[in-house]
Design a protein around this motif. Structure first.
Motif, PDB file in Angstrom:
ATOM      1  N   UNK A  12       1.441  -1.209   0.341  1.00  0.00           N
ATOM      2  CA  UNK A  12       0.086   0.057  -0.046  1.00  0.00           C
ATOM      3  C   UNK A  12       0.883   1.253   0.093  1.00  0.00           C
ATOM      4  N   UNK A  13       1.777   1.214   0.424  1.00  0.00           N
ATOM      5  CA  UNK A  13       2.798   2.638   0.481  1.00  0.00           C
ATOM      6  C   UNK A  13       3.396   3.031  -0.647  1.00  0.00           C
ATOM      7  N   UNK A  14       4.312   1.523  -1.256  1.00  0.00           N
ATOM      8  CA  UNK A  14       4.399   1.852  -2.811  1.00  0.00           C
ATOM      9  C   UNK A  14       3.172   2.581  -3.237  1.00  0.00           C
ATOM     10  N   UNK A  15       1.837   1.800  -3.305  1.00  0.00           N
ATOM     11  CA  UNK A  15       1.326   2.210  -4.650  1.00  0.00           C
ATOM     12  C   UNK A  15       0.938   3.181  -4.675  1.00  0.00           C
ATOM     13  N   UNK A  16       0.245   3.785  -2.833  1.00  0.00           N
ATOM     14  CA  UNK A  16       0.139   5.573  -2.568  1.00  0.00           C
ATOM     15  C   UNK A  16       1.083   6.006  -3.074  1.00  0.00           C
ATOM     16  N   UNK A  17       2.469   5.934  -2.797  1.00  0.00           N
ATOM     17  CA  UNK A  17       3.271   6.845  -3.512  1.00  0.00           C
ATOM     18  C   UNK A  17       3.664   6.279  -4.344  1.00  0.00           C
ATOM     19  N   UNK A  18       3.261   6.086  -5.400  1.00  0.00           N
ATOM     20  CA  UNK A  18       3.170   5.690  -7.377  1.00  0.00           C
ATOM     21  C   UNK A  18       1.837   6.708  -7.457  1.00  0.00           C
ATOM     22  N   UNK A  19       0.766   6.908  -6.978  1.00  0.00           N
ATOM     23  CA  UNK A  19      -0.208   7.372  -7.287  1.00  0.00           C
ATOM     24  C   UNK A  19       0.128   8.722  -6.389  1.00  0.00           C
TER      25      UNK A  19
ATOM     26  N   UNK B 110       6.523  10.952   0.683  1.00  0.00           N
ATOM     27  CA  UNK B 110       7.979  10.661   0.962  1.00  0.00           C
ATOM     28  C   UNK B 110       9.127  11.085   0.176  1.00  0.00           C
ATOM     29  N   UNK B 111       9.830  11.966   1.771  1.00  0.00           N
ATOM     30  CA  UNK B 111      10.992  12.557   2.066  1.00  0.00           C
ATOM     31  C   UNK B 111      11.664  11.392   2.241  1.00  0.00           C
ATOM     32  N   UNK B 112      13.134  11.992   1.671  1.00  0.00           N
ATOM     33  CA  UNK B 112      13.905  10.373   1.103  1.00  0.00           C
ATOM     34  C   UNK B 112      15.186  11.005   2.771  1.00  0.00           C
ATOM     35  N   UNK B 113      14.945  12.811   2.871  1.00  0.00           N
ATOM     36  CA  UNK B 113      15.829  13.068   4.235  1.00  0.00           C
ATOM     37  C   UNK B 113      15.230  12.873   5.233  1.00  0.00           C
ATOM     38  N   UNK B 114      13.999  11.966   5.571  1.00  0.00           N
ATOM     39  CA  UNK B 114      13.714  11.392   6.446  1.00  0.00           C
ATOM     40  C   UNK B 114      13.479  10.658   6.899  1.00  0.00           C
ATOM     41  N   UNK B 115      13.763  10.301   8.440  1.00  0.00           N
ATOM     42  CA  UNK B 115      14.383   9.075   9.084  1.00  0.00           C
ATOM     43  C   UNK B 115      13.109   8.366   8.954  1.00  0.00           C
ATOM     44  N   UNK B 116      11.740   8.559   9.540  1.00  0.00           N
ATOM     45  CA  UNK B 116      10.800   7.846   8.987  1.00  0.00           C
ATOM     46  C   UNK B 116      10.041   6.955   7.271  1.00  0.00           C
ATOM     47  N   UNK B 117      10.025   7.816   6.656  1.00  0.00           N
ATOM     48  CA  UNK B 117      10.579   7.848   4.832  1.00  0.00           C
ATOM     49  C   UNK B 117      11.219   6.162   4.939  1.00  0.00           C
ATOM     50  N   UNK B 118      13.116   6.529   5.285  1.00  0.00           N
ATOM     51  CA  UNK B 118      13.816   5.816   4.672  1.00  0.00           C
ATOM     52  C   UNK B 118      13.546   4.132   6.154  1.00  0.00           C
TER      53      UNK B 118
ATOM     54  N   UNK C 158      -1.655  11.353   2.580  1.00  0.00           N
ATOM     55  CA  UNK C 158      -1.093   9.732   3.138  1.00  0.00           C
ATOM     56  C   UNK C 158      -2.198   8.648   3.966  1.00  0.00           C
ATOM     57  N   UNK C 159      -2.087   7.712   3.081  1.00  0.00           N
ATOM     58  CA  UNK C 159      -2.050   6.416   3.770  1.00  0.00           C
ATOM     59  C   UNK C 159      -1.146   5.777   4.806  1.00  0.00           C
ATOM     60  N   UNK C 160      -0.180   5.835   4.378  1.00  0.00           N
ATOM     61  CA  UNK C 160       1.026   5.275   5.349  1.00  0.00           C
ATOM     62  C   UNK C 160       1.877   6.342   6.644  1.00  0.00           C
ATOM     63  N   UNK C 161       1.692   7.368   6.564  1.00  0.00           N
ATOM     64  CA  UNK C 161       2.306   8.359   6.914  1.00  0.00           C
ATOM     65  C   UNK C 161       1.768   9.473   7.582  1.00  0.00           C
TER      66      UNK C 161
END
Length: 351
Positions: free
Chosen positions: A120-127, A132-140, A348-351
């Motif tokens: 779900x995280x990947x699909x929601x990110x795609x759409x 997602x912030x790659x610099x954010x700890x929780x996103x990593x 966001x579904x997972x954030x």
């Protein structure tokens, strides 16, 4: 004040005990489905009967509690969404999931859905429903957790497909040229496809509930549409709707279906209540319990075996799941009793 504290403690005990009980129910349901299919019932037949039972049970409840939330007009967009949810969530997901159980084991079937938060995280990110912030700890952490889930699932699938049954090993020595059990690999692929479709369906449901804010009514309607679509698929494939089976009577089938529908409806309702009270993260943390229960029940009732490699894969998957859930909880998305915010596609579904 003391009475209020006692009430909170009793509520916590009820929620935790109920969530554990729900996982036992899910595990028992997986084992029961495996047993029914071993008696000659086809997955598509089970889907038709069980889904229709779910519709019959949910329909009056949805009419009584959610009639005021129904949209005044069903647009073409909403109808299309309902059909897609029905086809994906009923016909495709349940058929693939049952075929996966048939070719693997209930333990494997209850372990694979733990991939859903990562998918779900990947699909929601795609759409772009998930920022997602790659610099954010929780996103990593969520990305690492998703990767661990996938690696764990692949490891579990490979180890499960190479496991040799003890009785078969005693009767004949396995050929060195045959390293994998093809049927189990296909079964694992069925389960992976089913979980991916389920995850996609969750994202679509989140968008649909903006226009149709009645979860039970949505489930009832999509169940009915799903029954029609699944029956049409069986009619095209077999040129008939199967209503007789050699080892299961028609009355028994109706009884199994109504029991499954009632238990499933009660479990979903309790999960919804627990989410409103304590949030979806707490509810999700209990999902691995059903896998452990399935392993125990499968060994005791069906005589299945599970090897150390499969257990290691499950451990990796559960670790990844908790990474994702930890990051989700730390980001503080869940707020109070606003359960419907979890179903808002604009958030966001997972954030």
């Amino acid at each position: 004040m003391v009475e209020l504290l006692k009430r909170d403690v009793m509520e916590d005990v009820a929620i935790i005990g109920g969530l554990i009980g729900v996982q036992f129910v899910y595990a028992g349901n997986a084992v029961l489905l495996s047993y029914l299919m071993s008696m000659g019932l086809r997955p598509i037949t089970i889907v038709i009967f069980s889904t229709f039972a779910t519709f019959l049970i949910l329909c009056p409840i949805a009419v009584y509690f959610e009639r005021s939330r129904w949209p005044k007009k069903f647009s073409l967009k909403l109808i299309t969404q309902l059909v897609l949810i029905s086809f994906g969530g009923v016909t495709l997901f349940q058929t693939l999931f049952l075929k996966g159980i048939q070719l693997t084991s209930p333990a494997m079937a209850t372990a694979m859905p733990n991939l859903a938060p990562g998918f779900i995280f990947v699909i929601a990110w795609t759409f772009r429903l998930e920022k997602v912030k790659l610099g954010c700890l929780y996103s990593k952490v969520k990305i690492v957790g998703t990767l661990l889930c996938v690696v764990g699932a692949l490891a579990m699938s490979i180890m499960h497909s190479t496991a040799v049954d003890t009785k078969e090993a005693q009767l004949s020595s396995p050929s060195p040229d045959i390293a994998f059990d093809t049927q189990k690999i296909i079964g694992c692929l069925y389960l992976l496809a089913a979980v991916f479709i389920l995850s996609t369906n969750v994202v679509l449901q989140a968008a649909t509930l903006n226009d149709f804010p009645a979860p039970m009514s949505l489930c009832a309607i999509t169940s009915l549409i799903g029954v029609v679509i699944t029956a049409a698929v069986q009619l095209i494939q077999d040129h008939k709707i199967e209503t007789s089976w050699p080892l299961v009577g028609f009355r028994q089938m109706i009884g199994y279906s109504l029991l499954g529908g009632a238990v499933s409806g009660a479990s979903i309702s309790f999960n919804g209540w627990a989410m409103r009270k304590r949030g979806p993260v707490l509810v999700s943390t209990f999902s691995p319990i059903s896998t452990v229960c399935s392993v125990i029940l499968s060994v005791v009732t069906l005589g299945d075996t599970i090897d150390i490699g499969s257990l290691a894969g499950m451990f990796l998957m559960f670790t990844g799941l908790y990474f994702v859930l930890w990051a989700k909880g730390k980001e503080g998305y869940y707020q109070g009793d606003d359960f419907e915010s979890e179903l808002n596609a604009k958030k966001p579904l997972l954030s």
